[in-house]
Design a protein around this motif. Structure first.
Motif, PDB file in Angstrom:
ATOM      1  N   ILE A  26       0.829  -1.204   0.000  1.00 26.72           N
ATOM      2  CA  ILE A  26       0.000   0.000   0.000  1.00 26.72           C
ATOM      3  C   ILE A  26       0.862   1.252   0.000  1.00 26.72           C
ATOM      4  O   ILE A  26       0.577   2.239  -0.698  1.00 26.72           O
ATOM      5  CB  ILE A  26      -0.954  -0.014   1.208  1.00 26.72           C
ATOM      6  CG1 ILE A  26      -1.936  -1.175   1.080  1.00 26.72           C
ATOM      7  CG2 ILE A  26      -1.717   1.305   1.311  1.00 26.72           C
ATOM      8  CD1 ILE A  26      -2.795  -1.389   2.299  1.00 26.72           C
ATOM      9  N   ALA A  27       1.948   1.227   0.777  1.00 26.57           N
ATOM     10  CA  ALA A  27       2.845   2.383   0.822  1.00 26.57           C
ATOM     11  C   ALA A  27       3.509   2.626  -0.527  1.00 26.57           C
ATOM     12  O   ALA A  27       3.700   3.780  -0.936  1.00 26.57           O
ATOM     13  CB  ALA A  27       3.908   2.177   1.902  1.00 26.57           C
ATOM     14  N   GLN A  28       3.845   1.563  -1.243  1.00 30.94           N
ATOM     15  CA  GLN A  28       4.455   1.732  -2.561  1.00 30.94           C
ATOM     16  C   GLN A  28       3.462   2.308  -3.558  1.00 30.94           C
ATOM     17  O   GLN A  28       3.849   3.105  -4.419  1.00 30.94           O
ATOM     18  CB  GLN A  28       4.994   0.383  -3.053  1.00 30.94           C
ATOM     19  CG  GLN A  28       6.286  -0.032  -2.370  1.00 30.94           C
ATOM     20  CD  GLN A  28       6.805  -1.355  -2.901  1.00 30.94           C
ATOM     21  OE1 GLN A  28       6.069  -2.328  -3.032  1.00 30.94           O
ATOM     22  NE2 GLN A  28       8.077  -1.414  -3.204  1.00 30.94           N
ATOM     23  N   ILE A  29       2.208   1.916  -3.469  1.00 30.96           N
ATOM     24  CA  ILE A  29       1.195   2.483  -4.364  1.00 30.96           C
ATOM     25  C   ILE A  29       1.064   3.983  -4.117  1.00 30.96           C
ATOM     26  O   ILE A  29       1.077   4.794  -5.050  1.00 30.96           O
ATOM     27  CB  ILE A  29      -0.156   1.777  -4.167  1.00 30.96           C
ATOM     28  CG1 ILE A  29      -0.068   0.324  -4.646  1.00 30.96           C
ATOM     29  CG2 ILE A  29      -1.264   2.510  -4.930  1.00 30.96           C
ATOM     30  CD1 ILE A  29      -1.309  -0.489  -4.350  1.00 30.96           C
ATOM     31  N   GLY A  30       0.935   4.367  -2.845  1.00 32.80           N
ATOM     32  CA  GLY A  30       0.839   5.791  -2.524  1.00 32.80           C
ATOM     33  C   GLY A  30       2.094   6.555  -2.899  1.00 32.80           C
ATOM     34  O   GLY A  30       2.020   7.686  -3.390  1.00 32.80           O
ATOM     35  N   GLY A  31       3.255   5.938  -2.680  1.00 34.87           N
ATOM     36  CA  GLY A  31       4.507   6.601  -3.027  1.00 34.87           C
ATOM     37  C   GLY A  31       4.658   6.834  -4.517  1.00 34.87           C
ATOM     38  O   GLY A  31       5.135   7.889  -4.944  1.00 34.87           O
ATOM     39  N   CYS A  32       4.248   5.857  -5.333  1.00 30.36           N
ATOM     40  CA  CYS A  32       4.342   6.032  -6.786  1.00 30.36           C
ATOM     41  C   CYS A  32       3.403   7.135  -7.270  1.00 30.36           C
ATOM     42  O   CYS A  32       3.763   7.925  -8.162  1.00 30.36           O
ATOM     43  CB  CYS A  32       4.010   4.714  -7.490  1.00 30.36           C
ATOM     44  SG  CYS A  32       5.290   3.447  -7.319  1.00 30.36           S
ATOM     45  N   LEU A  33       2.203   7.196  -6.691  1.00 26.83           N
ATOM     46  CA  LEU A  33       1.284   8.275  -7.050  1.00 26.83           C
ATOM     47  C   LEU A  33       1.885   9.640  -6.732  1.00 26.83           C
ATOM     48  O   LEU A  33       1.845  10.570  -7.557  1.00 26.83           O
ATOM     49  CB  LEU A  33      -0.040   8.094  -6.312  1.00 26.83           C
ATOM     50  CG  LEU A  33      -0.998   7.033  -6.847  1.00 26.83           C
ATOM     51  CD1 LEU A  33      -2.150   6.820  -5.867  1.00 26.83           C
ATOM     52  CD2 LEU A  33      -1.529   7.440  -8.215  1.00 26.83           C
ATOM     53  N   ALA A  34       2.440   9.766  -5.537  1.00 24.39           N
ATOM     54  CA  ALA A  34       3.037  11.043  -5.143  1.00 24.39           C
ATOM     55  C   ALA A  34       4.261  11.364  -5.990  1.00 24.39           C
ATOM     56  O   ALA A  34       4.490  12.530  -6.344  1.00 24.39           O
ATOM     57  CB  ALA A  34       3.402  11.010  -3.663  1.00 24.39           C
ATOM     58  N   ARG A  35       5.035  10.346  -6.317  1.00 24.85           N
ATOM     59  CA  ARG A  35       6.257  10.585  -7.099  1.00 24.85           C
ATOM     60  C   ARG A  35       5.934  11.047  -8.524  1.00 24.85           C
ATOM     61  O   ARG A  35       6.694  11.821  -9.118  1.00 24.85           O
ATOM     62  CB  ARG A  35       7.105   9.315  -7.136  1.00 24.85           C
ATOM     63  CG  ARG A  35       8.062   9.216  -5.977  1.00 24.85           C
ATOM     64  CD  ARG A  35       9.145  10.260  -6.092  1.00 24.85           C
ATOM     65  NE  ARG A  35       9.903  10.412  -4.864  1.00 24.85           N
ATOM     66  CZ  ARG A  35      10.000  11.518  -4.168  1.00 24.85           C
ATOM     67  NH1 ARG A  35       9.333  12.592  -4.540  1.00 24.85           N
ATOM     68  NH2 ARG A  35      10.763  11.595  -3.095  1.00 24.85           N
ATOM     69  N   LEU A  36       4.859  10.582  -9.089  1.00 24.26           N
ATOM     70  CA  LEU A  36       4.461  11.077 -10.405  1.00 24.26           C
ATOM     71  C   LEU A  36       4.200  12.581 -10.361  1.00 24.26           C
ATOM     72  O   LEU A  36       4.568  13.321 -11.284  1.00 24.26           O
ATOM     73  CB  LEU A  36       3.206  10.338 -10.886  1.00 24.26           C
ATOM     74  CG  LEU A  36       3.402   8.896 -11.354  1.00 24.26           C
ATOM     75  CD1 LEU A  36       2.061   8.249 -11.651  1.00 24.26           C
ATOM     76  CD2 LEU A  36       4.288   8.858 -12.599  1.00 24.26           C
ATOM     77  N   PHE A  37       3.588  13.036  -9.272  1.00 30.54           N
ATOM     78  CA  PHE A  37       3.312  14.473  -9.128  1.00 30.54           C
ATOM     79  C   PHE A  37       4.592  15.269  -8.884  1.00 30.54           C
ATOM     80  O   PHE A  37       4.827  16.299  -9.521  1.00 30.54           O
ATOM     81  CB  PHE A  37       2.325  14.694  -7.983  1.00 30.54           C
ATOM     82  CG  PHE A  37       2.003  16.136  -7.728  1.00 30.54           C
ATOM     83  CD1 PHE A  37       1.113  16.820  -8.551  1.00 30.54           C
ATOM     84  CD2 PHE A  37       2.597  16.825  -6.681  1.00 30.54           C
ATOM     85  CE1 PHE A  37       0.821  18.157  -8.323  1.00 30.54           C
ATOM     86  CE2 PHE A  37       2.309  18.160  -6.450  1.00 30.54           C
ATOM     87  CZ  PHE A  37       1.420  18.828  -7.278  1.00 30.54           C
ATOM     88  N   THR A  38       5.431  14.773  -7.975  1.00 31.46           N
ATOM     89  CA  THR A  38       6.652  15.532  -7.648  1.00 31.46           C
ATOM     90  C   THR A  38       7.631  15.554  -8.820  1.00 31.46           C
ATOM     91  O   THR A  38       8.296  16.562  -9.066  1.00 31.46           O
ATOM     92  CB  THR A  38       7.346  14.927  -6.419  1.00 31.46           C
ATOM     93  OG1 THR A  38       7.690  13.565  -6.683  1.00 31.46           O
ATOM     94  CG2 THR A  38       6.443  14.985  -5.208  1.00 31.46           C
ATOM     95  N   THR A  39       7.710  14.450  -9.558  1.00 32.68           N
ATOM     96  CA  THR A  39       8.623  14.409 -10.711  1.00 32.68           C
ATOM     97  C   THR A  39       8.165  15.368 -11.797  1.00 32.68           C
ATOM     98  O   THR A  39       8.969  16.085 -12.402  1.00 32.68           O
ATOM     99  CB  THR A  39       8.711  12.981 -11.263  1.00 32.68           C
ATOM    100  OG1 THR A  39       9.152  12.096 -10.229  1.00 32.68           O
ATOM    101  CG2 THR A  39       9.692  12.910 -12.423  1.00 32.68           C
TER     102      THR A  39
END
Length: 298
Positions: free
Chosen positions: A196-209
């Motif tokens: 679950i943490a990896q799913i949330g992290g990938c979503l956030a990373r798409l925005f920050t990148t």
């Protein structure tokens, strides 16, 4: 209100400037300009980035604790974690070489180290006897050390090609785990928190990148990782509690097997013993009747 925000203590101001920069700090904090959408997006990106880095430092800790407490790595794919570790390390080296803000890639540093430990634990618990396991763990550290040295010493052009290779690496790192879960109809010791943490992290990373970096190679890697992590999340939901149901079913079968001898006990305790006739003494006529002697003993 602006009279207060413009006279905040120096350590608060320095911390704010270090996170969002002087321009956005002045606009959002000191002038309270809520219409500055560019700085608002940038600040949200920075906040998410710092949160991801902090979360990444403990993201795989529950997985480590599950393996150590169970003294088993059942359900975890060694090849999946090995490839995932390599992908993390490449992204870490590439982002550092490109001088990206640490908030956009810092979690890769912590995830790389945590994955290295998990990979060594999988190697240890999947080997028998323990003496052989220790030798395999020692042997596995050699390619890890060589890979780390190669990434540090690699020139920029090959490193960019390696970053491009993280796309198939991400794909192949998740497929063995997904296939293993599907075959076993169970996720074993796979940590739900980590998925679950990896799913949330990938979503956030798409925005920050997209906000701070704009590198299509990095964005494509996070997009593919998001898709595959979502598949793992669906499997966690589908197979949740499967291990407990299997174990309870085995327990019922075992009870029936144990009770079966009690049903088929003999009804009588009498035992029939056949006593062969003694050989006749020398000179005694041999009986021709062929009669057998038997005694029933209770």
């Amino acid at each position: 209100m602006t009279a207060i925000t413009k006279n905040l203590p120096w350590f608060v101001k320095d911390l704010g400037i270090s996170i969002v920069g002087s321009k956005c700090y002045t606009s959002l904090v000191e002038n309270l300009d809520i219409h500055d959408t560019e700085c608002i997006k940038y600040s949200i990106s920075k906040g998410l980035g710092v949160g991801i880095v902090v979360g990444g430092s403990i993201m795989k800790v529950p997985q480590l604790l599950l393996i150590v407490s169970a003294r088993s790595a059942r359900g975890l794919s060694l090849s999946a974690y090995s490839l995932e570790t390599l992908a993390y390390a490449i992204t870490l080296a590439y982002s550092y070489r490109k001088d990206f803000p640490f908030s956009t890639y810092g979690e890769n540093l912590f995830l790389t180290f945590q994955n290295v430990i998990i990979t060594l634990l999988i190697t240890y618990y999947s080997s028998h006897p323990r003496s052989a396991a220790i030798r395999r763990v020692a042997a596995a550290t050699v390619p890890m050390a060589l890979s780390a040295f190669a990434l540090v010493a690699a020139p920029d052009a090959p490193l960019a090609l390696l970053q491009l290779a993280t796309l198939p690496l991400s794909l192949f790192s998740k497929i063995p785990q997904i296939r293993q879960n599907h075959r076993a109809h169970s996720t074993g010791q796979l940590s739900a928190f980590a998925v679950i943490a990896q799913i949330g992290g990938c979503l956030a990373r798409l925005f920050t990148t997209a906000t701070e970096v704009g590198d299509p190679l990095v964005s494509a890697g996070f997009a593919l990782a998001l898709l595959l992590n979502c598949v793992l999340g669906v499997q966690m939901w589908m197979y949740w509690g499967q291990d407990e149901r299997d174990q309870s079913g085995k327990g019922r079968i075992g009870t029936l097997v144990e009770e079966k001898p009690e049903v088929w006990q003999p009804q009588s305790s009498q035992v029939e013993v056949i006593v062969p006739p003694q050989s006749p003494a020398p000179g005694t006529p041999r009986s021709t009747s062929g009669r057998k002697w038997a005694r029933k003993v209770d």
